[in-house]
Enzyme design. Structure first.
Site, short mmCIF file in Angstrom:
data_model
loop_
_atom_site.label_atom_id
_atom_site.label_comp_id
_atom_site.label_asym_id
_atom_site.label_seq_id
_atom_site.Cartn_x
_atom_site.Cartn_y
_atom_site.Cartn_z
N ARG A 185 0.69 -1.32 -0.08
CA ARG A 185 -0.01 0.14 -0.09
C ARG A 185 0.87 1.22 0.03
O ARG A 185 1.92 1.20 0.73
CB ARG A 185 -0.87 0.08 0.95
CG ARG A 185 -1.97 -1.06 1.31
CD ARG A 185 -3.19 -0.88 -0.04
NE ARG A 185 -4.11 -1.68 0.24
CZ ARG A 185 -4.26 -3.01 -0.71
NH1 ARG A 185 -3.22 -3.12 -1.32
NH2 ARG A 185 -5.26 -3.41 -0.57
N HIS B 163 -0.66 -0.15 -9.75
CA HIS B 163 -1.27 -1.14 -8.99
C HIS B 163 -1.76 -2.50 -9.70
O HIS B 163 -3.07 -2.77 -9.61
CB HIS B 163 -2.52 -0.50 -8.20
CG HIS B 163 -2.94 -1.03 -6.91
ND1 HIS B 163 -3.34 -0.28 -5.83
CD2 HIS B 163 -2.87 -2.37 -6.48
CE1 HIS B 163 -3.64 -1.01 -4.72
NE2 HIS B 163 -3.25 -2.32 -5.19
N GLU C 185 -2.48 8.08 -4.96
CA GLU C 185 -2.79 7.07 -5.78
C GLU C 185 -3.90 7.36 -6.50
O GLU C 185 -5.16 7.23 -5.89
CB GLU C 185 -2.68 5.53 -5.11
CG GLU C 185 -2.81 4.64 -6.43
CD GLU C 185 -2.77 3.03 -5.75
OE1 GLU C 185 -1.97 2.91 -4.79
OE2 GLU C 185 -3.59 2.20 -6.03
#
Length: 318
Positions: A236, A284, A265
Site C-alpha cells: 500500500r 496497482h 494514488e
C-alpha cells in the site's frame, strides 16, 4: 434484496448472485462511483462488493440502512473499510486472502528486476533511437544473483517473494511482528527492521497498511537503508513516506524504486517521482493476472452469499 458492486469484476462468478435470488446492481464505469453516487446506490442494499478505491466509512454504511449485512471486499487489505463502524452495525466484512499472493509476488520481483537491470531505461533508450552500438559501460545495472533481499512483512506474499529469491541464490532477511516457522524451509533469516534495512541490497514491502505501518518507511528509516539499495512496494502506498522517498532518491542515497502502489494514488502526471529514470511506477497491477482476478471474484461472491444465506463466510475479517 439487492447487491451493489462498485465495478464490473472479471469471470463468470457474478452470475451466482442472481441465481441465488438477489438483484445485481453493478456500477458500469471504468472509474469508481463518485462519493455522492456511492451514497445513493447503496441505499437499501443487503450486500456490497467494493474495490480498494472505494472508501466504506460510517456514512456509507448508514446510507445503506439496516439491511446491509455484508461488505465482501475485493482485495486482501481492508484499509478502505472502517472496521469499527462495520462491527458496531453488525455488518460482516470479508476479504480475498492468499488468492493474489503468486501474482503479486511475480510483479514485485519483476519490479525488482526492472529497476536493478534498468530495463525501462533501456526500452526508452532504444525507442528514442539512441542505440548506436554495444558498449561495455552502457546502462550498467545491479546484479540480483547473490544479493541480499530484505522482506518487510512475511505473510503469504512475502513468503512467495522468498521462494523466488531462492532461484537467484539471494540471501533473504525478513521482518515481521513475530518470527515465522515457515521461514526455515525458505532459508529466510528473521531480522529487526533497522538491521534488515542496513544489510539489504533490495527491500520489498509486503506488510498490510495499519496505523502502525502508516509511513513505516519515513525519513529516518529510509536513512537506515544501505546506500544504493533499491526499494520495491507492492503493498500500500502510504506505508512509504513519499516526501522522504523523494529526498532519498534526490540525494542519491537510494539506487532506485519500483512502485506498484503510491501515495497519493494515482500519481498526477506531473509528480516529481516521474522525473527519476531509476523509478518504475506501475498502476496497482499486483493481482492483475486474469486467473487471479477471476478467482478473487469467486472468493468475494462466495463470502457474500455465505453471509446472506446465514452461514459463516470463508474469509471473515469482522
Amino acid at each position: 434484496m439487492r447487491v451493489f458492486i462498485t465495478r464490473h469484476l472479471p469471470g463468470p462468478a457474478l452470475e451466482e448472485i442472481p441465481r441465488a435470488g438477489f438483484e445485481l446492481d453493478i456500477w458500469p464505469e471504468f472509474l469508481p462511483p463518485p462519493r455522492e453516487v456511492l451514497l445513493e446506490r447503496v441505499r437499501g442494499i443487503c450486500g456490497l462488493i467494493p474495490t480498494v478505491d472505494d472508501t466504506l466509512d460510517a456514512a456509507v454504511m448508514d446510507a445503506a440502512g439496516p439491511g446491509l449485512r455484508v461488505i465482501a471486499n475485493y482485495a486482501v487489505g481492508v484499509n478502505n473499510v472502517d472496521l469499527n463502524a462495520a462491527k458496531a452495525r453488525g455488518i460482516r466484512v470479508t476479504n480475498t486472502p492468499s488468492v493474489n499472493m503468486e501474482a503479486t509476488a511475480d510483479l514485485a520481483f519483476s519490479l525488482l528486476c526492472a529497476v536493478a537491470r534498468r530495463i525501462v531505461e533501456g526500452v526508452d533508450y532504444v525507442r528514442r533511437g539512441e542505440w548506436k552500438t554495444w558498449h561495455p559501460e552502457l546502462l550498467l545495472g545491479t546484479e540480483l544473483h547473490g544479493a541480499t533481499l530484505g522482506i518487510v512483512g512475511f505473510g503469504a506474499i512475502g513468503q512467495a517473494m522468498a521462494r523466488r529469491a531462492g532461484g537467484f541464490s539471494m540471501r533473504v532477511l525478513y521482518h515481521s511482528r513475530t518470527p515465522k516457522p515457515e521461514a526455515l524451509a525458505l532459508g529466510a533469516e528473521y531480522c529487526g527492521l533497522e538491521g534488515l534495512l542496513a544489510e539489504s541490497d533490495f527491500v520489498s514491502i509486503h506488510t498490510p497498511l495499519t496505523p502502525d505501518t502508516h509511513r513505516l518507511l519515513n525519513h529516518e528509516r529510509l536513512g537506515w537503508m544501505k546506500r544504493g539499495a533499491i526499494l520495491v512496494n507492492t503493498a500500500r502506498g502510504p506505508i512509504v513516506d513519499t516526501e522522504a522517498l523523494l529526498e532519498a532518491l534526490s540525494s542519491g542515497h537510494l539506487g532506485g524504486a519500483g512502485l506498484d502502489v503510491t501515495d497519493p494514488e494515482p500519481l498526477p502526471k506531473e509528480h516529481p517521482l516521474f522525473s527519476f529514470p531509476n523509478v518504475v511506477v506501475t498502476p496497482h497491477l499486483g493481482s492483475a493476472g486474469r486467473r487471479t482476478r477471476e478467482r478473487m471474484t469467486e472468493v468475494a461472491v462466495s463470502n457474500l452469499l455465505a453471509v446472506l444465506s446465514g452461514h459463516e463466510p470463508p474469509n471473515p475479517v469482522v
